[in-house]
Design a protein around this motif. Structure first.
Motif, short mmCIF file in Angstrom:
data_model
loop_
_atom_site.label_atom_id
_atom_site.label_comp_id
_atom_site.label_asym_id
_atom_site.label_seq_id
_atom_site.Cartn_x
_atom_site.Cartn_y
_atom_site.Cartn_z
N GLU A 151 9.19 19.71 9.43
CA GLU A 151 8.28 18.57 9.45
C GLU A 151 8.99 17.39 8.79
O GLU A 151 9.76 17.56 7.85
N ILE A 152 8.67 16.19 9.29
CA ILE A 152 9.24 14.99 8.68
C ILE A 152 8.17 14.33 7.82
O ILE A 152 7.03 14.19 8.24
N ILE A 153 8.52 14.02 6.60
CA ILE A 153 7.63 13.33 5.67
C ILE A 153 8.18 11.92 5.47
O ILE A 153 9.34 11.76 5.07
N ILE A 154 7.38 10.91 5.75
CA ILE A 154 7.80 9.52 5.61
C ILE A 154 6.93 8.88 4.52
O ILE A 154 5.70 8.93 4.60
N SER A 155 7.57 8.32 3.54
CA SER A 155 6.80 7.83 2.39
C SER A 155 7.46 6.62 1.72
O SER A 155 8.69 6.50 1.69
N ASN A 156 6.64 5.73 1.20
CA ASN A 156 7.12 4.67 0.31
C ASN A 156 6.50 4.84 -1.07
O ASN A 156 6.57 3.95 -1.91
N ALA A 157 5.88 6.01 -1.28
CA ALA A 157 5.07 6.22 -2.47
C ALA A 157 5.74 7.08 -3.53
O ALA A 157 5.08 7.64 -4.38
N THR A 158 7.06 7.20 -3.45
CA THR A 158 7.76 8.05 -4.40
C THR A 158 7.73 7.45 -5.80
O THR A 158 7.69 6.24 -5.97
N THR A 181 0.86 -1.18 0.00
CA THR A 181 0.00 0.00 0.00
C THR A 181 0.89 1.23 0.00
O THR A 181 1.83 1.32 0.79
N HIS A 182 0.64 2.18 -0.87
CA HIS A 182 1.41 3.42 -0.89
C HIS A 182 1.03 4.28 0.31
O HIS A 182 -0.16 4.43 0.61
N PHE A 183 1.99 4.87 0.98
CA PHE A 183 1.66 5.74 2.10
C PHE A 183 2.55 6.98 2.14
O PHE A 183 3.70 6.98 1.70
N ILE A 184 1.97 8.05 2.66
CA ILE A 184 2.71 9.25 3.04
C ILE A 184 2.27 9.61 4.46
O ILE A 184 1.06 9.68 4.73
N LEU A 185 3.22 9.80 5.34
CA LEU A 185 2.92 10.18 6.72
C LEU A 185 3.66 11.47 7.06
O LEU A 185 4.82 11.64 6.71
N THR A 186 2.96 12.39 7.73
CA THR A 186 3.58 13.62 8.18
C THR A 186 3.66 13.62 9.71
O THR A 186 2.80 13.05 10.38
N ASN A 187 4.71 14.26 10.23
CA ASN A 187 4.86 14.35 11.67
C ASN A 187 5.81 15.48 12.00
O ASN A 187 6.50 16.02 11.11
N GLN A 219 10.63 3.48 11.36
CA GLN A 219 11.76 2.88 10.66
C GLN A 219 11.36 2.31 9.29
O GLN A 219 12.09 1.52 8.72
N THR A 220 10.20 2.70 8.81
CA THR A 220 9.70 2.22 7.52
C THR A 220 9.57 3.37 6.55
O THR A 220 9.13 4.46 6.93
N GLY A 221 9.95 3.16 5.31
CA GLY A 221 9.81 4.20 4.29
C GLY A 221 10.99 5.15 4.24
O GLY A 221 11.94 5.05 5.01
N ASN A 222 10.91 6.09 3.32
CA ASN A 222 11.95 7.10 3.14
C ASN A 222 11.55 8.38 3.86
O ASN A 222 10.38 8.77 3.86
N LYS A 223 12.53 9.07 4.44
CA LYS A 223 12.25 10.27 5.23
C LYS A 223 12.85 11.51 4.57
O LYS A 223 13.93 11.45 4.00
N LYS A 224 12.10 12.59 4.69
CA LYS A 224 12.61 13.88 4.20
C LYS A 224 12.11 14.98 5.14
O LYS A 224 10.97 14.93 5.61
N ILE A 225 12.97 15.95 5.41
CA ILE A 225 12.61 17.06 6.27
C ILE A 225 12.21 18.27 5.42
O ILE A 225 12.94 18.65 4.50
N LEU A 226 11.05 18.84 5.71
CA LEU A 226 10.59 20.04 5.02
C LEU A 226 10.30 21.13 6.05
O LEU A 226 9.79 20.86 7.13
N ALA A 227 10.62 22.37 5.70
CA ALA A 227 10.37 23.50 6.59
C ALA A 227 9.05 24.15 6.22
O ALA A 227 8.68 24.22 5.05
N ARG A 228 8.32 24.61 7.23
CA ARG A 228 7.08 25.34 6.99
C ARG A 228 6.95 26.45 8.03
O ARG A 228 7.56 26.42 9.09
#
Length: 272
Positions: free
Chosen positions: A264-271, A222-228, A239-248
């Protein structure tokens, strides 16, 4: 055509993320899920841009919020007619805040009215479940933006709303579905403090459960994007998916409040 935007002011809303969301999206997906729908910024953006082509399952634990979405979908004209009666004055605000309606349309219009006229649009209830945010003294000419509500209603074709626990909706996803997860933040950005109010909405135990669910979603393809919030504890937990830090920029604060940037941290396997 003017831009479609959320009809609510929402603490932690993700309008800022719409500028970046394409880089995290899967090339294609089947059904769309969003179990913490809140103000709906991401859904509205993806649907209006035709990224969502199949069914959408939008849910939240807030019954008043989901009722409002359902009324916008099924009876926007009656909702607008009800909202046209509301006045943006302090006396009227507290009268409506203390009124109990037994009609779903009136409850939806009350929810939108309080959101638009309260202090910062915060949704907060006391121990009795009563909305207790004070009047906001907002002087807005087009308070409810009826044209926007009508456009949103048109987007709700093949969209289904429910008051459902987030875990249940996550487990309903199947291979090649796409789920966007935006839970209430449990920790403050990049410091050691817990957000006390959100603890009642989404506890650290819930964060642990969600981290485990991401592993299940990965296994189901299942494709997912999680924000935190970008925080050491969140980085270590997920510990799942790829992480990227974005500023807001912060979107909460009264007149004269200090505006700061948060990561903010964006965690996704849906790239792509």
């Amino acid at each position: 055509m003017s831009k479609i935007k959320p009809f609510l002011r929402w603490a932690g809303g993700k309008t800022w993320l719409t500028k970046h969301i394409e880089e995290f999206l899967p090339t294609e997906f089947n059904n769309y899920f969003e179990p913490f729908i809140g103000g709906g910024a991401i859904f509205l953006y993806l649907k209006s841009k035709n990224y969502i082509k199949n069914k959408s399952y939008l849910s939240d634990s807030n019954q008043d919020l989901i009722n409002t979405y359902r009324i916008i979908k099924s009876n926007p004209d009656a909702l607008i007619k009800s909202l046209q009666k509301f006045k943006n004055t302090e006396e009227y605000y507290y009268k409506i805040r203390g009124t109990l309606f037994d009609n779903k349309i009136e409850n939806a219009s009350k929810f939108i009215y309080l959101n638009k006229t309260s202090y910062n649009g915060i949704y907060r209830v006391n121990s009795k479940g009563e909305y207790n945010v004070p009047y906001g003294h907002r002087k807005t000419k087009d308070l409810f933006e009826f044209d926007n509500i009508l456009k949103i209603s048109e987007l709700f074709e093949k969209t289904y709303f429910s008051v459902t626990d987030f875990k249940k909706k996550c487990y309903e996803t199947k291979e090649n579905d796409f789920i966007f997860l935006d839970p209430p933040y449990t920790v403050a950005h990049e410091n050691n403090g817990f957000i006390q109010y959100n603890q009642s909405l989404f506890s650290w135990k819930n964060q642990i459960e969600l981290a485990q669910i991401l592993k299940v979603l990965e296994q189901k393809k299942t494709h997912f994007i999680l924000t935190n919030a970008s925080h050491k504890s969140i980085d270590e937990l997920y510990q799942t998916g790829n992480k990227k830090i974005l500023a807001r920029a912060s979107n909460i604060g009264g007149t004269g409040a200090k505006r700061t940037n948060y990561n903010e941290i964006i965690i996704s396997n849906a790239t792509k």
